[in-house]
Scaffold this active site. Structure first.
Site, PDB file in Angstrom:
ATOM      1  N   SER A   1     -12.741   1.997  -6.212  1.00 20.93           N
ATOM      2  CA  SER A   1     -13.137   1.982  -7.626  1.00 20.93           C
ATOM      3  C   SER A   1     -13.891   3.234  -8.045  1.00 20.93           C
ATOM      4  CB  SER A   1     -13.958   0.736  -7.939  1.00 20.93           C
ATOM      5  OG  SER A   1     -13.163  -0.426  -7.759  1.00 20.93           O
TER       6      SER A   1
ATOM      7  N   GLY B   1     -10.040  -1.615  -5.961  1.00 19.22           N
ATOM      8  CA  GLY B   1      -9.330  -2.281  -7.054  1.00 19.22           C
ATOM      9  C   GLY B   1     -10.147  -3.330  -7.785  1.00 19.22           C
TER      10      GLY B   1
ATOM     11  N   HIS C   1      -4.990   2.411   6.001  1.00 16.97           N
ATOM     12  CA  HIS C   1      -5.546   1.875   4.754  1.00 16.97           C
ATOM     13  C   HIS C   1      -5.719   0.363   4.907  1.00 16.97           C
ATOM     14  CE1 HIS C   1      -5.991   0.789   0.562  1.00 16.97           C
ATOM     15  NE2 HIS C   1      -6.241   2.063   0.307  1.00 16.97           N
TER      16      HIS C   1
ATOM     17  N   GLU D   1     -13.724   3.260   2.785  1.00 17.83           N
ATOM     18  CA  GLU D   1     -13.248   2.462   1.657  1.00 17.83           C
ATOM     19  C   GLU D   1     -13.628   1.004   1.885  1.00 17.83           C
ATOM     20  OE1 GLU D   1      -9.823   4.482  -0.602  1.00 17.83           O
ATOM     21  OE2 GLU D   1      -8.934   3.313   0.996  1.00 17.83           O
TER      22      GLU D   1
ATOM     23  N   ASN E   1      -4.351   8.291  -4.368  1.00 17.70           N
ATOM     24  CA  ASN E   1      -3.448   7.393  -3.647  1.00 17.70           C
ATOM     25  C   ASN E   1      -2.729   6.548  -4.700  1.00 17.70           C
ATOM     26  OD1 ASN E   1      -2.159   5.499  -2.097  1.00 17.70           O
ATOM     27  ND2 ASN E   1      -4.017   4.568  -1.250  1.00 17.70           N
ATOM     28  N   TRP E   2      -1.485   6.927  -4.949  1.00 15.99           N
ATOM     29  CA  TRP E   2      -0.749   6.242  -6.026  1.00 15.99           C
ATOM     30  C   TRP E   2      -0.339   4.820  -5.637  1.00 15.99           C
ATOM     31  CZ3 TRP E   2       3.299  10.450  -7.974  1.00 15.99           C
ATOM     32  CH2 TRP E   2       2.602  11.481  -8.607  1.00 15.99           C
ATOM     33  N   LYS E   3      -0.409   4.513  -4.355  1.00 15.92           N
ATOM     34  CA  LYS E   3       0.045   3.196  -3.870  1.00 15.92           C
ATOM     35  C   LYS E   3       1.486   2.950  -4.359  1.00 15.92           C
ATOM     36  CE  LYS E   3      -4.736   1.852  -3.531  1.00 15.92           C
ATOM     37  NZ  LYS E   3      -5.765   0.803  -3.592  1.00 15.92           N
TER      38      LYS E   3
ATOM     39  N   GLU F   1      -5.127  -1.944   2.928  1.00 15.42           N
ATOM     40  CA  GLU F   1      -3.988  -2.724   2.442  1.00 15.42           C
ATOM     41  C   GLU F   1      -2.901  -2.850   3.503  1.00 15.42           C
ATOM     42  OE1 GLU F   1      -3.434  -0.598  -1.227  1.00 15.42           O
ATOM     43  OE2 GLU F   1      -5.312  -1.448  -1.980  1.00 15.42           O
TER      44      GLU F   1
ATOM     45  N   GLY G   1      -7.686   5.446  -6.123  1.00 16.60           N
ATOM     46  CA  GLY G   1      -6.498   4.636  -6.351  1.00 16.60           C
ATOM     47  C   GLY G   1      -6.144   4.588  -7.826  1.00 16.60           C
ATOM     48  N   GLY G   2      -6.556   3.509  -8.484  1.00 13.85           N
ATOM     49  CA  GLY G   2      -6.169   3.263  -9.875  1.00 13.85           C
ATOM     50  C   GLY G   2      -6.357   4.448 -10.804  1.00 13.85           C
TER      51      GLY G   2
END
Ligand code: 13P
Length: 247
Positions: free
Chosen positions: A205, A169, A90, A163, A6-8, A92, A226-227
Site C-alpha cells: 500500500s 492491497g 512474493h 512486504e 509490480n503490475w501483477k 501472493e 502494486g496498485g
C-alpha cells in the site's frame, strides 16, 4: 533509490502502451524506475522501453533451467527478452501457490545463473504480526532463501523487499517507525549472510501520500509498488517523493 512497479495480473496491450508512454514522457525522476509486467507482455514492454532509463522485470521465474515443464518460463528466457529483474517469493505466490523457502531458493539460483537481479520478497502475515513473530518469520525466509550461497556471494546481485502481507492491497501501509525497525533488522540479518550491502525496498500500500515518509527512512532504499503502479500519475508521484540514495 529504486521504485519498482509490480503490475501483477493487470493490464492489456493497449493500456500497457499508454502507461509506459506516460512514464517515458515524464522524463527524469530522482530515482531509478522499473516495472514488472505479466510474462505475456514482457516482450512488448521490452520493445517500448528499449533505450530508456526504465528497467524491466518479471514477476516470477521457474526453478527449472529448461525442458519439459509445461507453462513455465525460465530465467534464461527472461534475460533473453531484456529483463533485468525478477520478483521471487512474493507472498501472493508463497500463500496462494504454496511456494516454500526451498523453492524460493531454487528460483534465486536460476535468476543468478541467467544474470538477473532477483527481488526477494519477505513479509509476515497478519496473524504472525499480532503474535509478535515478524522477526522470526523474516529470519527464516532470508535463511531459507539464501542458504548456502556464501561461496558465490560476491557474484550475486540481490534486492530484498519487505512486504508485510497485511499491508498488501489493503490501503494500510505499515507505519514508518515499524518499517524502519524491520528494515534495520533485515539489514543486520543480511550482513551475516552476504558480504555486501543489499538494497531494501518497502512494499505494501505505498501511495503518493505515504511514500515520502517511507522513502526518507534511513534503511529504505526504494519501494515495490502494486496498485499505485497501474496509474502513471500515482507511480510518478511516488517516484518523485524519493530522494537520491545509494540503492
Ligand atoms: P500494493 O501496493 O497494491 O499494496 O501491492 C504491494 C505489492 O504486493 C507489491 O509487490
Amino acid at each position: 533509490m529504486l521504485i519498482v512497479g509490480n503490475w501483477k495480473m493487470n493490464g492489456d496491450r493497449a493500456s500497457n502502451v499508454q502507461l509506459l508512454r506516460a512514464l517515458l514522457e515524464a522524463g527524469e525522476t530522482p530515482c531509478s524506475l522499473a516495472i514488472c509486467a505479466p510474462h505475456v507482455y514482457l516482450a512488448d514492454c521490452a520493445a517500448q522501453l528499449h533505450g530508456s532509463a526504465i528497467s524491466l522485470g518479471a514477476q516470477d521465474v521457474s526453478q527449472h533451467e529448461r525442458g519439459a515443464y509445461t507453462g513455465e518460463v525460465s530465467a534464461a528466457m527472461l534475460a533473453d527478452i531484456g529483463c533485468r529483474y525478477v520478483i521471487v517469493g512474493h507472498s501472493e505466490r508463497r500463500v496462494g501457490h504454496h511456494e516454500s523457502d526451498a523453492l524460493v531458493a531454487a528460483k534465486l539460483r536460476r535468476a543468478w545463473e541467467a544474470g538477473l537481479t532477483p527481488i526477494l520478497c519477505t513479509g509476515e502475515t497478519r496473524d504472525e504480526y499480532y503474535e509478535g513473530r515478524t522477526q522470526v518469520v523474516l529470519r527464516a525466509q532470508l535463511r531459507g532463501a539464501l542458504a548456502g550461497i556464501s561461496a558465490t556471494a560476491d557474484a550475486v546481485a540481490l534486492i530484498v523487499a519487505y512486504e508485510p502481507v497485511w499491508a498488501i492491497g489493503t490501503g494500510l501501509a505499515a507505519t514508518p517507525s515499524l518499517v524502519q525497525e524491520v528494515h534495520q533488522f533485515l539489514r543486520r540479518e543480511l550482513a551475516q549472510l552476504l558480504p555486501r550491502r543489499v538494497p531494501l525496498l518497502y512494499g505494501g500500500s505505498m501511495k503518493p501520500d505515504t511514500a515520502a515518509a517511507l522513502l526518507a527512512l534511513p534503511d529504505v532504499d526504494g519501494g515495490l509498488v502494486g496498485g499505485a503502479s497501474l496509474n502513471a500519475r500515482e507511480f510518478l508521484a511516488i517516484a518523485n517523493a524519493a530522494k537520491q540514495s545509494p540503492a
